[in-house]
Design a protein around this motif. Structure first.
Motif, PDB file in Angstrom:
ATOM      1  N   ASP A 173      -1.345   7.088   0.965  1.00  0.00           N
ATOM      2  CA  ASP A 173      -2.740   7.517   0.933  1.00  0.00           C
ATOM      3  C   ASP A 173      -3.727   6.353   0.901  1.00  0.00           C
ATOM      4  O   ASP A 173      -4.934   6.554   0.959  1.00  0.00           O
ATOM      5  CB  ASP A 173      -2.987   8.444  -0.267  1.00  0.00           C
ATOM      6  CG  ASP A 173      -2.644   7.776  -1.595  1.00  0.00           C
ATOM      7  OD1 ASP A 173      -2.101   6.646  -1.573  1.00  0.00           O
ATOM      8  OD2 ASP A 173      -2.901   8.389  -2.640  1.00  0.00           O
ATOM      9  N   GLU A 174      -3.219   5.121   0.830  1.00  0.00           N
ATOM     10  CA  GLU A 174      -4.085   3.942   0.835  1.00  0.00           C
ATOM     11  C   GLU A 174      -4.197   3.301   2.205  1.00  0.00           C
ATOM     12  O   GLU A 174      -5.021   2.413   2.415  1.00  0.00           O
ATOM     13  CB  GLU A 174      -3.564   2.909  -0.167  1.00  0.00           C
ATOM     14  CG  GLU A 174      -3.561   3.387  -1.606  1.00  0.00           C
ATOM     15  CD  GLU A 174      -2.928   2.380  -2.541  1.00  0.00           C
ATOM     16  OE1 GLU A 174      -3.496   2.155  -3.633  1.00  0.00           O
ATOM     17  OE2 GLU A 174      -1.867   1.821  -2.187  1.00  0.00           O
ATOM     18  N   CYS A 175      -3.368   3.741   3.152  1.00  0.00           N
ATOM     19  CA  CYS A 175      -3.402   3.165   4.499  1.00  0.00           C
ATOM     20  C   CYS A 175      -4.690   3.561   5.205  1.00  0.00           C
ATOM     21  O   CYS A 175      -5.051   4.733   5.246  1.00  0.00           O
ATOM     22  CB  CYS A 175      -2.184   3.631   5.305  1.00  0.00           C
ATOM     23  SG  CYS A 175      -0.610   3.053   4.638  1.00  0.00           S
ATOM     24  N   GLU A 176      -5.361   2.571   5.775  1.00  0.00           N
ATOM     25  CA  GLU A 176      -6.694   2.789   6.337  1.00  0.00           C
ATOM     26  C   GLU A 176      -6.711   2.963   7.848  1.00  0.00           C
ATOM     27  O   GLU A 176      -7.709   3.399   8.412  1.00  0.00           O
ATOM     28  CB  GLU A 176      -7.601   1.620   5.958  1.00  0.00           C
ATOM     29  CG  GLU A 176      -7.759   1.439   4.447  1.00  0.00           C
ATOM     30  CD  GLU A 176      -8.599   0.226   4.101  1.00  0.00           C
ATOM     31  OE1 GLU A 176      -9.151  -0.400   5.028  1.00  0.00           O
ATOM     32  OE2 GLU A 176      -8.708  -0.102   2.902  1.00  0.00           O
ATOM     33  N   ASN A 177      -5.633   2.604   8.537  1.00  0.00           N
ATOM     34  CA  ASN A 177      -5.598   2.717   9.994  1.00  0.00           C
ATOM     35  C   ASN A 177      -4.159   2.907  10.446  1.00  0.00           C
ATOM     36  O   ASN A 177      -3.214   2.844   9.642  1.00  0.00           O
ATOM     37  CB  ASN A 177      -6.222   1.473  10.645  1.00  0.00           C
ATOM     38  CG  ASN A 177      -5.629   0.185  10.078  1.00  0.00           C
ATOM     39  OD1 ASN A 177      -4.419  -0.011  10.093  1.00  0.00           O
ATOM     40  ND2 ASN A 177      -6.493  -0.693   9.564  1.00  0.00           N
ATOM     41  N   ASP A 178      -3.990   3.143  11.744  1.00  0.00           N
ATOM     42  CA  ASP A 178      -2.654   3.427  12.259  1.00  0.00           C
ATOM     43  C   ASP A 178      -1.706   2.240  12.118  1.00  0.00           C
ATOM     44  O   ASP A 178      -0.495   2.421  11.946  1.00  0.00           O
ATOM     45  CB  ASP A 178      -2.728   3.854  13.729  1.00  0.00           C
ATOM     46  CG  ASP A 178      -3.055   5.333  13.883  1.00  0.00           C
ATOM     47  OD1 ASP A 178      -3.029   6.050  12.866  1.00  0.00           O
ATOM     48  OD2 ASP A 178      -3.337   5.767  15.019  1.00  0.00           O
ATOM     49  N   GLU A 181      -1.583   0.049   9.645  1.00  0.00           N
ATOM     50  CA  GLU A 181      -1.071   0.087   8.269  1.00  0.00           C
ATOM     51  C   GLU A 181      -0.118   1.263   8.069  1.00  0.00           C
ATOM     52  O   GLU A 181       0.870   1.154   7.325  1.00  0.00           O
ATOM     53  CB  GLU A 181      -2.225   0.161   7.273  1.00  0.00           C
ATOM     54  CG  GLU A 181      -3.047  -1.125   7.224  1.00  0.00           C
ATOM     55  CD  GLU A 181      -4.103  -1.094   6.137  1.00  0.00           C
ATOM     56  OE1 GLU A 181      -4.322  -0.017   5.533  1.00  0.00           O
ATOM     57  OE2 GLU A 181      -4.723  -2.142   5.878  1.00  0.00           O
ATOM     58  N   ARG A 182      -0.397   2.376   8.740  1.00  0.00           N
ATOM     59  CA  ARG A 182       0.513   3.521   8.641  1.00  0.00           C
ATOM     60  C   ARG A 182       1.870   3.183   9.252  1.00  0.00           C
ATOM     61  O   ARG A 182       2.914   3.595   8.740  1.00  0.00           O
ATOM     62  CB  ARG A 182      -0.119   4.742   9.305  1.00  0.00           C
ATOM     63  CG  ARG A 182      -1.395   5.222   8.594  1.00  0.00           C
ATOM     64  CD  ARG A 182      -2.003   6.457   9.245  1.00  0.00           C
ATOM     65  NE  ARG A 182      -3.282   6.764   8.637  1.00  0.00           N
ATOM     66  CZ  ARG A 182      -4.477   6.504   9.187  1.00  0.00           C
ATOM     67  NH1 ARG A 182      -4.543   5.969  10.392  1.00  0.00           N
ATOM     68  NH2 ARG A 182      -5.592   6.786   8.543  1.00  0.00           N
ATOM     69  N   LYS A 212       0.821  -1.201   0.000  1.00  0.00           N
ATOM     70  CA  LYS A 212       0.000   0.000   0.000  1.00  0.00           C
ATOM     71  C   LYS A 212       0.860   1.258   0.000  1.00  0.00           C
ATOM     72  O   LYS A 212       1.945   1.283   0.574  1.00  0.00           O
ATOM     73  CB  LYS A 212      -0.935   0.022   1.211  1.00  0.00           C
ATOM     74  CG  LYS A 212      -2.067  -0.993   1.142  1.00  0.00           C
ATOM     75  CD  LYS A 212      -3.085  -0.769   2.247  1.00  0.00           C
ATOM     76  CE  LYS A 212      -4.278  -1.699   2.091  1.00  0.00           C
ATOM     77  NZ  LYS A 212      -5.329  -1.456   3.103  1.00  0.00           N
TER      78      LYS A 212
END
Length: 294
Positions: free
Chosen positions: A166-171, A173-174, A163
């Protein structure tokens, strides 16, 4: 020149996750890893209390050992290269952490606390699966219900995480995006919206290292890169030698088979033209029985 440290080195990994001043980062990561399951309030680092379990190359494999306020043990491990018997080694590692909890005397009633292994894998491993996150617990084989979560092994295969920011959906994944791309970043994404990532930027900034820390970090980077290069070269050399041997063996086999077919073809031709069997056998190195069967 890189702005942030490489988290795939021992010093970089320990600076982000294994220091008292970076404890809030580890808590934030673990709570996002286990979101919806539990919340870890505090941890105590146990690295100095634990004897070494294995003697792998420390420029490729390193870990952080800690304990929660509830007594649960958490091992956070970073591995940069695959190794033989990887799953078996990780099971052994967790089992050691459980067995250390045993106490002498008759009063102890096997009151073991859960052990979590969180393994960052900077490579793909065939016998774990082809996905980014794999969670392993003891489970009933028929009902698929959890038998016990006192052993919990979480494998994060970073190459499968593709990903963009800008595709990360939550912390969680960030976190993975930042760790995977940190050394190539010019600025820390998400820092303006979340103080945790601003803290990562502060801690991971190479310019924030002291002179002594920078020297150790540079040495760690050198060892990391040298070891990776040596292992890649060994693999490449092994593949080339295997290919060369296989090619030579294949050519020898092919030539032998070709010559055998040519000999049979010649024998058949001579036989059809009335040449005596004995002369054909002597001329082509065949037995008389072989010629007669043609």
């Amino acid at each position: 020149m890189a702005r942030f440290i490489n988290p795939f080195t021992d010093i970089g990994f320990k600076r982000i996750f294994g220091q008292e001043f970076s404890k809030p980062l580890l808590l934030h990561f673990l709570n996002n890893l286990l979101v919806g399951e539990k919340e870890i309030v505090d941890i105590t680092f146990l690295d100095k209390e634990q004897p070494a379990i294995y003697a792998d190359d420390r420029s490729l494999i390193y870990d952080i050992y800690c304990k929660t306020t509830d007594g649960e043990h958490i091992i956070v491990e970073m591995q940069n290269k695959d190794q033989p018997f990887f799953k078996k080694r990780s099971i052994y590692y967790v089992s050691e952490a459980i067995s250390r909890q045993g106490e002498r005397g008759t009063d102890w009633r096997y009151d073991i606390k859960s052990v979590y292994l969180v393994a960052f894998l900077n490579f793909k491993i065939d016998d774990i699966g082809t996905k980014f996150r794999t969670d392993a617990v003891l489970m009933d084989r028929e009902s698929k219900e959890v038998f016990s979560n006192d052993i919990r092994m979480i494998y994060l295969q970073l190459p499968y995480f593709d990903k963009q920011a800008d595709e990360c959906e939550n912390d969680f994944e960030r976190w993975i995006y930042v760790l995977k791309n940190m050394e190539a970043l010019n600025r820390m994404p998400f820092a303006a919206k979340d103080s945790v990532f601003a803290k990562i930027a502060q801690i991971a900034d190479i310019s924030a290292l002291s002179k002594e820390e920078r020297m150790k970090y540079d040495e760690g980077i050198r060892k990391y890169r040298d070891t990776i290069c040596v292992m890649d070269y060994a693999i490449e050399k092994g593949l080339k030698e295997g290919f060369d041997k296989g090619m030579a063996k294949g050519m020898a086999k092919g030539m032998a088979e070709g010559m055998a077919k040519a000999t049979i073809a010649n024998a058949l031709s001579l036989k059809k033209n009335g040449v005596p069997v004995e002369i054909i056998a002597n001329s082509l190195g065949l037995s008389i029985d072989e010629v007669r069967k043609l």
